[in-house]
Design a protein around this motif. Structure first.
Motif, PDB file in Angstrom:
ATOM      1  N   HIS A 119      -0.076  32.101  70.888  1.00  0.00           N
ATOM      2  CA  HIS A 119      -0.831  30.925  70.465  1.00  0.00           C
ATOM      3  C   HIS A 119      -2.094  31.311  69.676  1.00  0.00           C
ATOM      4  O   HIS A 119      -2.790  30.440  69.159  1.00  0.00           O
ATOM      5  CB  HIS A 119      -1.222  30.063  71.675  1.00  0.00           C
ATOM      6  N   LEU A 120      -2.399  32.586  69.630  1.00  0.00           N
ATOM      7  CA  LEU A 120      -3.567  33.086  68.893  1.00  0.00           C
ATOM      8  C   LEU A 120      -3.065  34.089  67.866  1.00  0.00           C
ATOM      9  O   LEU A 120      -2.523  35.140  68.216  1.00  0.00           O
ATOM     10  CB  LEU A 120      -4.550  33.761  69.856  1.00  0.00           C
ATOM     11  N   GLN A 121      -3.225  33.754  66.572  1.00  0.00           N
ATOM     12  CA  GLN A 121      -2.603  34.576  65.540  1.00  0.00           C
ATOM     13  C   GLN A 121      -3.485  34.757  64.306  1.00  0.00           C
ATOM     14  O   GLN A 121      -4.301  33.888  63.972  1.00  0.00           O
ATOM     15  CB  GLN A 121      -1.279  33.939  65.094  1.00  0.00           C
ATOM     16  N   LEU A 122      -3.279  35.905  63.674  1.00  0.00           N
ATOM     17  CA  LEU A 122      -3.808  36.172  62.334  1.00  0.00           C
ATOM     18  C   LEU A 122      -2.667  35.970  61.339  1.00  0.00           C
ATOM     19  O   LEU A 122      -1.585  36.530  61.517  1.00  0.00           O
ATOM     20  CB  LEU A 122      -4.312  37.608  62.218  1.00  0.00           C
ATOM     21  N   PHE A 123      -2.904  35.187  60.300  1.00  0.00           N
ATOM     22  CA  PHE A 123      -1.902  34.985  59.256  1.00  0.00           C
ATOM     23  C   PHE A 123      -2.434  35.510  57.925  1.00  0.00           C
ATOM     24  O   PHE A 123      -3.595  35.268  57.582  1.00  0.00           O
ATOM     25  CB  PHE A 123      -1.567  33.500  59.099  1.00  0.00           C
ATOM     26  N   PRO A 124      -1.610  36.213  57.157  1.00  0.00           N
ATOM     27  CA  PRO A 124      -2.070  36.735  55.861  1.00  0.00           C
ATOM     28  C   PRO A 124      -2.185  35.634  54.814  1.00  0.00           C
ATOM     29  O   PRO A 124      -1.388  34.683  54.795  1.00  0.00           O
ATOM     30  CB  PRO A 124      -0.975  37.732  55.480  1.00  0.00           C
ATOM     31  N   THR A 125      -3.165  35.754  53.949  1.00  0.00           N
ATOM     32  CA  THR A 125      -3.313  34.825  52.831  1.00  0.00           C
ATOM     33  C   THR A 125      -2.542  35.297  51.602  1.00  0.00           C
ATOM     34  O   THR A 125      -2.440  34.571  50.617  1.00  0.00           O
ATOM     35  CB  THR A 125      -4.798  34.659  52.449  1.00  0.00           C
ATOM     36  N   GLY A 126      -2.048  36.522  51.649  1.00  0.00           N
ATOM     37  CA  GLY A 126      -1.291  37.067  50.529  1.00  0.00           C
ATOM     38  C   GLY A 126      -2.092  37.964  49.621  1.00  0.00           C
ATOM     39  O   GLY A 126      -1.560  38.541  48.666  1.00  0.00           O
ATOM     40  N   ASP A 127      -3.388  38.105  49.901  1.00  0.00           N
ATOM     41  CA  ASP A 127      -4.241  38.950  49.058  1.00  0.00           C
ATOM     42  C   ASP A 127      -5.040  39.960  49.888  1.00  0.00           C
ATOM     43  O   ASP A 127      -6.091  40.416  49.474  1.00  0.00           O
ATOM     44  CB  ASP A 127      -5.184  38.084  48.220  1.00  0.00           C
ATOM     45  N   GLY A 128      -4.531  40.264  51.081  1.00  0.00           N
ATOM     46  CA  GLY A 128      -5.199  41.241  51.938  1.00  0.00           C
ATOM     47  C   GLY A 128      -6.119  40.628  52.979  1.00  0.00           C
ATOM     48  O   GLY A 128      -6.623  41.339  53.849  1.00  0.00           O
ATOM     49  N   ARG A 129      -6.331  39.333  52.887  1.00  0.00           N
ATOM     50  CA  ARG A 129      -7.194  38.653  53.854  1.00  0.00           C
ATOM     51  C   ARG A 129      -6.349  37.874  54.868  1.00  0.00           C
ATOM     52  O   ARG A 129      -5.137  37.771  54.740  1.00  0.00           O
ATOM     53  CB  ARG A 129      -8.173  37.728  53.125  1.00  0.00           C
ATOM     54  N   TYR A 130      -7.038  37.284  55.860  1.00  0.00           N
ATOM     55  CA  TYR A 130      -6.333  36.600  56.944  1.00  0.00           C
ATOM     56  C   TYR A 130      -7.063  35.317  57.336  1.00  0.00           C
ATOM     57  O   TYR A 130      -8.289  35.228  57.221  1.00  0.00           O
ATOM     58  CB  TYR A 130      -6.238  37.501  58.186  1.00  0.00           C
ATOM     59  N   PHE A 131      -6.288  34.345  57.817  1.00  0.00           N
ATOM     60  CA  PHE A 131      -6.884  33.199  58.496  1.00  0.00           C
ATOM     61  C   PHE A 131      -6.427  33.209  59.947  1.00  0.00           C
ATOM     62  O   PHE A 131      -5.454  33.886  60.310  1.00  0.00           O
ATOM     63  CB  PHE A 131      -6.552  31.881  57.801  1.00  0.00           C
ATOM     64  N   VAL A 132      -7.147  32.485  60.790  1.00  0.00           N
ATOM     65  CA  VAL A 132      -6.945  32.526  62.234  1.00  0.00           C
ATOM     66  C   VAL A 132      -6.495  31.164  62.729  1.00  0.00           C
ATOM     67  O   VAL A 132      -7.055  30.134  62.340  1.00  0.00           O
ATOM     68  CB  VAL A 132      -8.252  32.923  62.958  1.00  0.00           C
ATOM     69  N   THR A 133      -5.478  31.148  63.600  1.00  0.00           N
ATOM     70  CA  THR A 133      -5.122  29.923  64.313  1.00  0.00           C
ATOM     71  C   THR A 133      -5.173  30.205  65.807  1.00  0.00           C
ATOM     72  O   THR A 133      -4.799  31.294  66.261  1.00  0.00           O
ATOM     73  CB  THR A 133      -3.714  29.413  63.950  1.00  0.00           C
ATOM     74  N   ALA A 134      -5.648  29.226  66.556  1.00  0.00           N
ATOM     75  CA  ALA A 134      -5.700  29.324  68.011  1.00  0.00           C
ATOM     76  C   ALA A 134      -5.293  27.971  68.580  1.00  0.00           C
ATOM     77  O   ALA A 134      -6.037  26.995  68.475  1.00  0.00           O
ATOM     78  CB  ALA A 134      -7.100  29.710  68.479  1.00  0.00           C
ATOM     79  N   LEU A 135      -4.108  27.911  69.157  1.00  0.00           N
ATOM     80  CA  LEU A 135      -3.552  26.661  69.677  1.00  0.00           C
ATOM     81  C   LEU A 135      -3.697  26.619  71.196  1.00  0.00           C
ATOM     82  O   LEU A 135      -3.276  27.537  71.899  1.00  0.00           O
ATOM     83  CB  LEU A 135      -2.071  26.549  69.307  1.00  0.00           C
ATOM     84  N   VAL A 136      -4.300  25.543  71.680  1.00  0.00           N
ATOM     85  CA  VAL A 136      -4.402  25.298  73.116  1.00  0.00           C
ATOM     86  C   VAL A 136      -3.616  24.025  73.414  1.00  0.00           C
ATOM     87  O   VAL A 136      -4.017  22.933  72.992  1.00  0.00           O
ATOM     88  CB  VAL A 136      -5.865  25.144  73.573  1.00  0.00           C
ATOM     89  N   LYS A 137      -2.508  24.175  74.155  1.00  0.00           N
ATOM     90  CA  LYS A 137      -1.684  23.028  74.508  1.00  0.00           C
ATOM     91  C   LYS A 137      -2.080  22.512  75.891  1.00  0.00           C
ATOM     92  O   LYS A 137      -2.206  23.283  76.841  1.00  0.00           O
ATOM     93  CB  LYS A 137      -0.198  23.380  74.496  1.00  0.00           C
ATOM     94  N   LYS A 138      -2.257  21.187  75.982  1.00  0.00           N
ATOM     95  CA  LYS A 138      -2.594  20.575  77.265  1.00  0.00           C
ATOM     96  C   LYS A 138      -1.458  20.799  78.251  1.00  0.00           C
ATOM     97  O   LYS A 138      -1.653  21.291  79.349  1.00  0.00           O
ATOM     98  CB  LYS A 138      -2.838  19.082  77.047  1.00  0.00           C
ATOM     99  N   LYS A 139      -0.263  20.412  77.839  1.00  0.00           N
ATOM    100  CA  LYS A 139       0.969  20.670  78.576  1.00  0.00           C
ATOM    101  C   LYS A 139       2.052  20.978  77.554  1.00  0.00           C
ATOM    102  O   LYS A 139       1.924  20.619  76.385  1.00  0.00           O
ATOM    103  CB  LYS A 139       1.374  19.458  79.423  1.00  0.00           C
ATOM    104  N   GLU A 140       3.107  21.593  77.973  1.00  0.00           N
ATOM    105  CA  GLU A 140       4.149  21.992  77.037  1.00  0.00           C
ATOM    106  C   GLU A 140       4.720  20.808  76.280  1.00  0.00           C
ATOM    107  O   GLU A 140       5.029  20.892  75.093  1.00  0.00           O
ATOM    108  CB  GLU A 140       5.269  22.725  77.784  1.00  0.00           C
TER     109      GLU A 140
END
Length: 541
Positions: free
Chosen positions: A53-74
């Motif tokens: 649920h916590l990930q680094l994703f590439p932007t395609g040019d050597g950089r990254y953006f961050v996502t962090a997902l918190v689910k209340k329930k599945e």
């Protein structure tokens, strides 16, 4: 487990840690900050249990953006996206203090001992003891710190729904982070069965005019395009100026027509877009010589609210025609007044005004597809070494040189970046939540929030949905030489990612100035306002 980011003091410490990483757009530290975010959030038990649920994703040019997902329930679907950016502009404006620009506490303490150097309004803020100075304190690492605190609260079950943090690089230049994130957000929605209710940004409140005392909550973000004009005159020796036409002169008169031209301002519900202003003007000679500059370029910042691309292009071409006529009249007047005017016939200065799309059509008909592709390959061969504006100008210039028989001419084109205007002021959800937040801020904190349709500082909210169809932007695409040649916007995905937006952030002043500062008390206020806002976005029907 003891909370890490629950108090104003803890948030201030986190903010100073974020500021300490000098994440200037395009620097290695921009990557470092993305990794720092993941490192900090990974310490929360929720992300140790749900590592994917916590990930680094590439932007395609050597950089990254961050996502962090918190689910209340599945099975919970309703989700609020918390959007922020972690890059900052450079610190050259700090002068001799630029080495301290990223040490917020040290810089703030230093300014106390140099108050006599500060503008009066800055001195007044400093004297209150409530302001923290430094690059990124306002724009927008305070907002990011607040979002991290909201993620911590979500991990503890605070909200009746899911929270997804999205923090991106490059907002200050080309928004490569957000443009890369949109397809990922659509994929995350499928993978985790998410229903996006709203995108909540926490860019700081921007003043609308010097001394503006108001505090704002925003339901959208202003749009922006970068129109440019390549001016192609006629070469000659400086000793025979009436045998040619100086492109710098053409560009200067064009700039004088466009600079601060309030005819380009839009007024919507009492909100006014700023007038256009010049960002770049130069001739295109490679080296010094006594040949006059016969090719020049001028580039403008132009804000948009509701005008269509077609309307803007029509108005820009009209302005270019006006400038062309001014050049012609002035040139002919000066030639007539020249003492030797009876001894020569000055060249015709009928200046052609056309779009890049029209120039390209002529080039294809006259010189063929193979020659056009050769020029494009040559210009784009070392793509990453060239700024998007530079590459755009070079493409237009080489095409104009190929078609120099059309000169004198003025060619309209568009350079990256492009920020579509976005406004969710008519969304029933946003209307209700904004009304509730205005009432809550007044009752609970004695603060008067004013609703504004468009955040005026430009933001990544521009890439949340499309106010008009992708097809309506066809002329912009056709006149942007870099489109799909290193720059593009995921228009089809944006039509699918149609989510209402809202911006509620801390109080700051002087973004992109050496006096950039944050009202630290507003962190405490937002620690109360933001959870209420998130909960309302999740539960309001």
């Amino acid at each position: 487990m003891e909370k890490k980011w629950a108090t104003k003091e803890q948030l201030t410490d986190l903010l100073c840690d974020l500021v300490r990483i000098p994440s200037i757009t395009g620097s290695e530290a921009e990557i470092e900050l993305a990794e720092f975010l993941v490192e900090q959030l990974r310490n929360l038990p929720y992300f140790q249990k749900h590592r994917d649920h916590l990930q680094l994703f590439p932007t395609g040019d050597g950089r990254y953006f961050v996502t962090a997902l918190v689910k209340k329930k599945e099975q919970t679907k309703k989700t609020v996206i918390l959007l922020s950016h972690f890059d900052v502009v450079d610190v050259e404006d700090y002068g001799v203090r630029k080495d301290m620009a990223f040490d917020a506490r040290k810089l703030t303490d230093l300014l106390y001992t140099h108050k006599e150097e500060l503008p009066e309004e800055v001195k007044q803020d400093l004297d209150t003891g409530n302001w923290l100075f430094g690059r990124g304190t306002m724009d927008m690492k305070a907002g990011l710190a607040l979002h991290i605190a909201m993620v911590e609260q979500a991990c503890e079950g605070k909200f009746d729904g899911n929270v997804l943090l999205l923090s991106v690089p490059d907002e200050e230049v080309n928004s490569a982070g957000m443009r890369a994130a949109v397809p990922v957000l659509l994929e995350l929605a499928k993978r985790h069965h998410l229903e996006y209710k709203a995108v909540l940004n926490s860019e700081p409140m921007f003043t609308r005019y010097p001394g503006d005392p108001n505090k704002y909550i925003y339901t959208g973000s202003i749009g922006k395009i970068l129109p440019g004009f390549l001016c192609y005159g006629k070469e000659t020796h400086v000793g025979e100026p009436f045998s040619g036409l100086n492109a710098n002169y053409m560009a200067s008169l064009l700039t004088s027509e466009l600079e601060l031209n309030t005819d380009f301002c839009e007024v919507t519900e009492g909100e006014t877009s700023p007038p256009p202003t010049n960002l770049l003007q130069k001739d295109l000679k490679k080296e010094y010589s006594v040949q006059i500059p016969h090719r020049a370029v001028t580039l403008f910042n132009l804000f948009l609210l509701e005008k269509s691309v077609d309307e803007v292009i029509r108005k820009l071409l009209e302005t270019a025609e006006t400038a062309a006529q001014r050049v012609k009249r002035s040139y002919e007047k000066q030639a007539a007044q020249f003492p030797a005017s009876g001894c020569f016939a000055p060249p015709d200065v009928e200046i052609r005004v056309l779009t890049y799309e029209e120039l390209m059509a002529y080039a294809l008909t006259t010189h063929g597809q193979e020659e056009i592709e050769r020029i494009e390959r040559s210009v784009l061969a070392d793509r990453r070494a060239k700024d998007d504006r530079e590459a755009t100008i070079e493409l237009v210039d080489e095409l104009a040189i190929l078609c120099k028989e059309l000169a004198p001419m003025i060619v309209l084109f568009f350079a990256p970046p492009y920020y579509p205007a976005v406004c969710s002021g008519t969304s029933p959800l946003i209307q209700r939540v904004v009304s509730d937040m205005i009432s809550y801020a007044r009752t609970r904190h004695g603060i008067t929030l004013k609703k504004q349709n468009y955040f005026g500082g430009i933001s990544d909210l521009s890439y949340v949905g499309l106010q008009a169809s992708a097809e309506s932007r066809s002329r912009l695409v056709a006149n942007m030489p870099l489109w799909n040649r290193g720059y593009s916007i995921p228009l089809e995905e944006l039509e699918l990612f149609d989510v209402p937006v809202i911006n509620l952030g801390p109080l700051g002043r002087d973004a992109h100035q050496w006096t950039e500062r944050l009202n630290v008390d507003s962190l405490g206020t937002l620690m109360d306002l933001l959870p209420v806002c998130i909960q309302k976005l999740l539960t309001t029907e």
